[in-house]
Motif scaffolding. Structure first.
Motif, PDB file in Angstrom:
ATOM      1  N   HIS A  55       0.870  -1.171   0.000  1.00 17.93           N
ATOM      2  CA  HIS A  55       0.000   0.000   0.000  1.00 17.93           C
ATOM      3  C   HIS A  55       0.906   1.220   0.000  1.00 17.93           C
ATOM      4  O   HIS A  55       2.118   1.095   0.206  1.00 17.93           O
ATOM      5  CB  HIS A  55      -0.960  -0.002   1.192  1.00 17.93           C
ATOM      6  CG  HIS A  55      -0.296   0.042   2.540  1.00 17.93           C
ATOM      7  ND1 HIS A  55       0.645  -0.882   2.948  1.00 17.93           N
ATOM      8  CD2 HIS A  55      -0.445   0.902   3.592  1.00 17.93           C
ATOM      9  CE1 HIS A  55       1.044  -0.598   4.183  1.00 17.93           C
ATOM     10  NE2 HIS A  55       0.397   0.491   4.606  1.00 17.93           N
ATOM     11  N   ASP A  59       5.850   4.758   4.703  1.00 19.86           N
ATOM     12  CA  ASP A  59       6.924   3.835   5.086  1.00 19.86           C
ATOM     13  C   ASP A  59       7.037   2.632   4.138  1.00 19.86           C
ATOM     14  O   ASP A  59       7.993   1.859   4.222  1.00 19.86           O
ATOM     15  CB  ASP A  59       6.747   3.356   6.545  1.00 19.86           C
ATOM     16  CG  ASP A  59       5.368   2.812   6.842  1.00 19.86           C
ATOM     17  OD1 ASP A  59       4.396   3.256   6.200  1.00 19.86           O
ATOM     18  OD2 ASP A  59       5.257   1.935   7.721  1.00 19.86           O
ATOM     19  N   HIS A 313       8.868  -5.104  11.049  1.00 16.67           N
ATOM     20  CA  HIS A 313       8.058  -3.879  11.044  1.00 16.67           C
ATOM     21  C   HIS A 313       7.614  -3.545  12.482  1.00 16.67           C
ATOM     22  O   HIS A 313       6.440  -3.339  12.758  1.00 16.67           O
ATOM     23  CB  HIS A 313       6.847  -4.047  10.116  1.00 16.67           C
ATOM     24  CG  HIS A 313       6.271  -2.734   9.642  1.00 16.67           C
ATOM     25  ND1 HIS A 313       6.869  -1.520   9.873  1.00 16.67           N
ATOM     26  CD2 HIS A 313       5.146  -2.446   8.925  1.00 16.67           C
ATOM     27  CE1 HIS A 313       6.130  -0.562   9.336  1.00 16.67           C
ATOM     28  NE2 HIS A 313       5.080  -1.090   8.752  1.00 16.67           N
TER      29      HIS A 313
HETATM   30 ZN   LIG Z   1       3.602   0.157   7.740  1.00 16.25          ZN
END
Ligand SMILES: [Zn+2]
Ligand SMILES: [Zn+2]
Length: 339
Positions: A55, A59, A313
């Motif tokens: 997406h 980041d 992440h």
């Molecule tokens: Zn992210």
């Protein structure tokens, strides 16, 4: 058999998510997500052919400019894949620069951008350097069985997840290896030959076991042939080794629908890279932010039957104690995160 590709996270678990997958014996690579990718040398970036973007949150997409800078002025065609709205995002990024002198570049950088909303087709647009990267809409292409990209040897399948916006999860799948037992072939009294290629193709295409395969060869000047069923040859002379499967899951909420979508592409995956930003104690915040906790990441890995789990992440709030997230991911997984 050694897998033909080698995945590696570009940054540490607190850095932007990006997974670089290099092909053995080929100067070629794929990339999952395009966050901060400055850790990748230009040499490595120039090997990329396909980039899959979950997406366009910053980041996950901020590295596009660096990629563009490195590839500009070279004869490269890059295929990009992303969720609903992705073509617009790329168009806006390219629209942020002045391109009045690129028309005469000898070598042309081309982006072919694909956008999948989860349906039976995928929208496409092309952006060519010599046309000042103006958007050219292309015809949509079919998407069968969630497969966004496929070529001999591998394919990439995707699932649309709910992250308050659509976010794509991916599974990179290596085609199974079909090996021939040469000694058993000799026992069968049939020599090797081009017919074995036909046999391999039939297996990889998933043809039915009652398909007739004809072995043909020459005995001196006399042509010979013998007929087998595919099932018989599979039993007698083939060793079929499943290919490596790598899952890549980032920003999403822990809910039944996301889990069902992940199960559709990740069942039995060999290695699962999955986001684990928050601790179990922060579950409410994770839910509000449409992210997973480390325990939930582990639980998803367990439920889809992942063989190995790589949580990443991580939220910067756990910078001092990443061990907590690893431990909770392992608890959700129900076993250690062996390397
Ligand atoms: Zn992210
Ligand atoms: Zn996000």
């Amino acid at each position: 058999m050694k897998p033909t590709f080698q995945p590696q996270l570009v940054n540490d678990p607190f850095g932007d998510p990006a997974l670089y997958v290099e092909f053995l014996f080929q100067k070629r690579a794929l990339l999952f997500d395009l966050g901060d990718i400055h850790a990748l040398s230009p040499r490595k970036l120039l090997r990329l052919t396909h980039i899959f973007v979950s997406h366009a949150h910053m980041d996950h997409f901020y590295g596009f400019d660096y990629l563009l800078r490195v590839c500009l002025g070279r004869a490269i065609t890059l295929r990009l894949y992303g969720p609903a709205g992705f073509i617009d995002r790329v168009e806006h990024r390219l629209g942020g620069y002045t391109w009045n002198l690129v028309e005469n570049y000898a070598d042309e950088l081309i982006f072919i951008v694909h956008e999948w909303e989860g349906g039976a087709t995928m929208a496409r647009a092309r952006f060519r350097c010599r046309r000042t990267f103006a958007r050219e809409d292309l015809s949509a292409v079919p998407v069968e069985n969630r497969t966004l990209a496929a070529e001999p040897g591998l394919k990439v399948r995707a699932a649309v997840l709910d992250h308050k916006i659509p976010c794509l999860a991916f599974c990179l799948e290596e085609t199974e290896h079909v090996n021939i037992w040469k000694n058993r072939l000799e026992e069968l009294g049939v020599p090797t030959g081009p017919w074995l290629q036909e046999l391999k193709r039939a297996v990889l295409a998933g043809k039915p076991d009652d398909l007739i395969i004809t072995a043909y060869w020459r005995d001196g000047t006399i042509p010979r042939k013998r007929r087998f069923t595919l099932g018989e040859l599979k039993r007698k002379i083939l060793r079929i080794v499943p290919g490596l499967r790598i899952g890549y899951v980032v920003d999403c909420r822990y809910d039944p629908q996301n889990l069902r979508n992940l199960q559709a592409i990740l069942s039995g995956v060999d290695r699962l890279y999955i986001e684990a930003p928050f601790s179990h104690e922060e579950a409410e915040m994770a839910r509000e932010k449409y992210h997973l906790t480390a325990w939930q990441a582990g639980d998803i890995a367990r439920r889809v039957g992942a063989k190995r789990l790589v949580p990443f992440h991580f939220s910067a709030r756990h910078q001092q104690n990443p061990e907590l997230l690893y431990r909770q991911a392992a608890e959700g997984f129900g076993r250690p995160l062996s390397s």
